[in-house]
Design a protein around this motif. Structure first.
Motif, PDB file in Angstrom:
ATOM      1  N   LEU A 258      34.635  44.614  32.051  1.00 43.70           N
ATOM      2  CA  LEU A 258      34.146  45.228  33.289  1.00 43.70           C
ATOM      3  C   LEU A 258      32.853  44.566  33.742  1.00 43.70           C
ATOM      4  CD1 LEU A 258      34.100  47.485  35.474  1.00 43.70           C
ATOM      5  CD2 LEU A 258      32.839  48.859  33.796  1.00 43.70           C
ATOM      6  N   GLU A 259      31.944  44.327  32.818  1.00 42.96           N
ATOM      7  CA  GLU A 259      30.669  43.694  33.153  1.00 42.96           C
ATOM      8  C   GLU A 259      30.880  42.298  33.727  1.00 42.96           C
ATOM      9  OE1 GLU A 259      28.048  45.892  29.629  1.00 42.96           O
ATOM     10  OE2 GLU A 259      28.992  43.944  29.257  1.00 42.96           O
ATOM     11  N   VAL A 260      31.725  41.517  33.066  1.00 41.28           N
ATOM     12  CA  VAL A 260      31.996  40.154  33.536  1.00 41.28           C
ATOM     13  C   VAL A 260      32.695  40.193  34.891  1.00 41.28           C
ATOM     14  CG1 VAL A 260      33.329  38.058  33.065  1.00 41.28           C
ATOM     15  CG2 VAL A 260      31.997  39.126  31.239  1.00 41.28           C
ATOM     16  N   CYS A 261      33.668  41.069  35.041  1.00 43.03           N
ATOM     17  CA  CYS A 261      34.388  41.187  36.316  1.00 43.03           C
ATOM     18  C   CYS A 261      33.425  41.556  37.441  1.00 43.03           C
ATOM     19  CB  CYS A 261      35.490  42.230  36.184  1.00 43.03           C
ATOM     20  SG  CYS A 261      36.439  42.472  37.693  1.00 43.03           S
ATOM     21  N   THR A 262      32.530  42.494  37.181  1.00 44.50           N
ATOM     22  CA  THR A 262      31.556  42.913  38.196  1.00 44.50           C
ATOM     23  C   THR A 262      30.667  41.748  38.603  1.00 44.50           C
ATOM     24  OG1 THR A 262      31.559  45.155  37.282  1.00 44.50           O
ATOM     25  CG2 THR A 262      29.703  44.555  38.709  1.00 44.50           C
ATOM     26  N   ILE A 263      30.175  41.016  37.625  1.00 47.95           N
ATOM     27  CA  ILE A 263      29.297  39.886  37.925  1.00 47.95           C
ATOM     28  C   ILE A 263      30.044  38.798  38.704  1.00 47.95           C
ATOM     29  CG2 ILE A 263      28.037  37.964  36.857  1.00 47.95           C
ATOM     30  CD1 ILE A 263      27.002  40.007  34.815  1.00 47.95           C
ATOM     31  N   VAL A 264      31.285  38.553  38.350  1.00 54.67           N
ATOM     32  CA  VAL A 264      32.061  37.541  39.072  1.00 54.67           C
ATOM     33  C   VAL A 264      32.309  37.976  40.517  1.00 54.67           C
ATOM     34  CG1 VAL A 264      34.333  36.418  39.213  1.00 54.67           C
ATOM     35  CG2 VAL A 264      33.124  36.527  37.023  1.00 54.67           C
ATOM     36  N   VAL A 265      32.714  39.228  40.712  1.00 50.29           N
ATOM     37  CA  VAL A 265      32.996  39.724  42.060  1.00 50.29           C
ATOM     38  C   VAL A 265      31.731  39.695  42.921  1.00 50.29           C
ATOM     39  CG1 VAL A 265      33.649  41.790  43.375  1.00 50.29           C
ATOM     40  CG2 VAL A 265      35.020  41.078  41.412  1.00 50.29           C
ATOM     41  N   VAL A 266      30.630  40.199  42.377  1.00 46.92           N
ATOM     42  CA  VAL A 266      29.372  40.202  43.138  1.00 46.92           C
ATOM     43  C   VAL A 266      28.878  38.770  43.351  1.00 46.92           C
ATOM     44  CG1 VAL A 266      26.941  40.933  43.129  1.00 46.92           C
ATOM     45  CG2 VAL A 266      28.732  42.535  42.413  1.00 46.92           C
ATOM     46  N   GLY A 267      29.003  37.928  42.335  1.00 45.96           N
ATOM     47  CA  GLY A 267      28.564  36.535  42.459  1.00 45.96           C
ATOM     48  C   GLY A 267      29.333  35.777  43.526  1.00 45.96           C
ATOM     49  N   LEU A 268      30.637  35.994  43.588  1.00 40.97           N
ATOM     50  CA  LEU A 268      31.434  35.338  44.628  1.00 40.97           C
ATOM     51  C   LEU A 268      31.042  35.850  46.017  1.00 40.97           C
ATOM     52  CD1 LEU A 268      34.928  35.254  42.898  1.00 40.97           C
ATOM     53  CD2 LEU A 268      33.484  33.291  43.453  1.00 40.97           C
ATOM     54  N   MET A 269      30.785  37.156  46.119  1.00 43.85           N
ATOM     55  CA  MET A 269      30.343  37.714  47.395  1.00 43.85           C
ATOM     56  C   MET A 269      29.018  37.087  47.826  1.00 43.85           C
ATOM     57  SD  MET A 269      29.673  41.699  48.439  1.00 43.85           S
ATOM     58  CE  MET A 269      28.211  41.885  47.408  1.00 43.85           C
ATOM     59  N   VAL A 270      28.102  36.966  46.886  1.00 43.59           N
ATOM     60  CA  VAL A 270      26.812  36.332  47.185  1.00 43.59           C
ATOM     61  C   VAL A 270      27.040  34.893  47.642  1.00 43.59           C
ATOM     62  CG1 VAL A 270      24.678  35.467  46.138  1.00 43.59           C
ATOM     63  CG2 VAL A 270      25.416  37.810  45.695  1.00 43.59           C
ATOM     64  N   GLY A 271      27.919  34.182  46.970  1.00 43.11           N
ATOM     65  CA  GLY A 271      28.194  32.795  47.341  1.00 43.11           C
ATOM     66  C   GLY A 271      28.744  32.666  48.751  1.00 43.11           C
ATOM     67  N   VAL A 272      29.659  33.545  49.113  1.00 42.73           N
ATOM     68  CA  VAL A 272      30.228  33.512  50.466  1.00 42.73           C
ATOM     69  C   VAL A 272      29.147  33.815  51.495  1.00 42.73           C
ATOM     70  CG1 VAL A 272      31.810  34.697  52.057  1.00 42.73           C
ATOM     71  CG2 VAL A 272      32.597  34.015  49.779  1.00 42.73           C
TER      72      VAL A 272
END
Length: 148
Positions: free
Chosen positions: A5-19
């Motif tokens: 869950l922690e990794v998934c959250t960071i990936v989802v938020v990180g991709l959003m930040v990147g976009v």
């Protein structure tokens, strides 16, 4: 399970930040440099495309943070996740109050119906968007720190 869950959250938020970072510092500057009305037409198309996706991404990121807080309540770093979630709430409120109204107007504009102050409205949207990018970068950094 919590680690996933922690990794998934960071990936989802990180991709959003990147976009959102790329919209602010790559896509919009490119569109602004295009001749005549090409930039406005590109921004209208981008507003329609990303305007359909980003609400789910922002709310989904907030839901993931909330689940992380609940599932990891007794774990170290949960206070950072709470602050990150609060920042994401600020970004959602800011989006709804400041950015979405401008985007909803801009995504319908054509060369025939755009208002005379369309550039001023796009510049205002850009300024609000820069602030939102700073907020979500801070949230992402807090999430990454909470995991470390």
């Amino acid at each position: 399970m919590l680690s996933a869950l922690e990794v998934c959250t960071i990936v989802v938020v990180g991709l959003m930040v990147g976009v959102e970072f790329s919209v602010a510092f790559v896509i919009n500057p490119i569109l602004n440099a295009l001749p005549e009305d090409s930039g406005q037409r590109g921004r209208s198309h981008g507003g329609r495309m990303l305007g359909a996706v980003m609400p789910f991404w922002y709310i989904g990121s907030l839901v993931l943070c909330t689940v992380w807080v609940i599932a990891g309540w007794q774990r170290p770093g949960v206070d950072l996740v709470i602050i990150a979630a609060a920042l994401l709430i600020v970004s959602v409120i800011m989006s709804l109050l400041l950015l979405v109204p401008i985007n909803n107007r801009g995504k319908t504009w054509t060369t025939e119906n755009r208002p005379k102050d369309w550039k001023e409205q796009m510049n205002r949207w850009d300024r609000y968007h820069y602030l939102r990018v700073v907020i979500i970068i801070a949230a992402f950094a807090l999430l990454a720190t909470a995991l470390a």
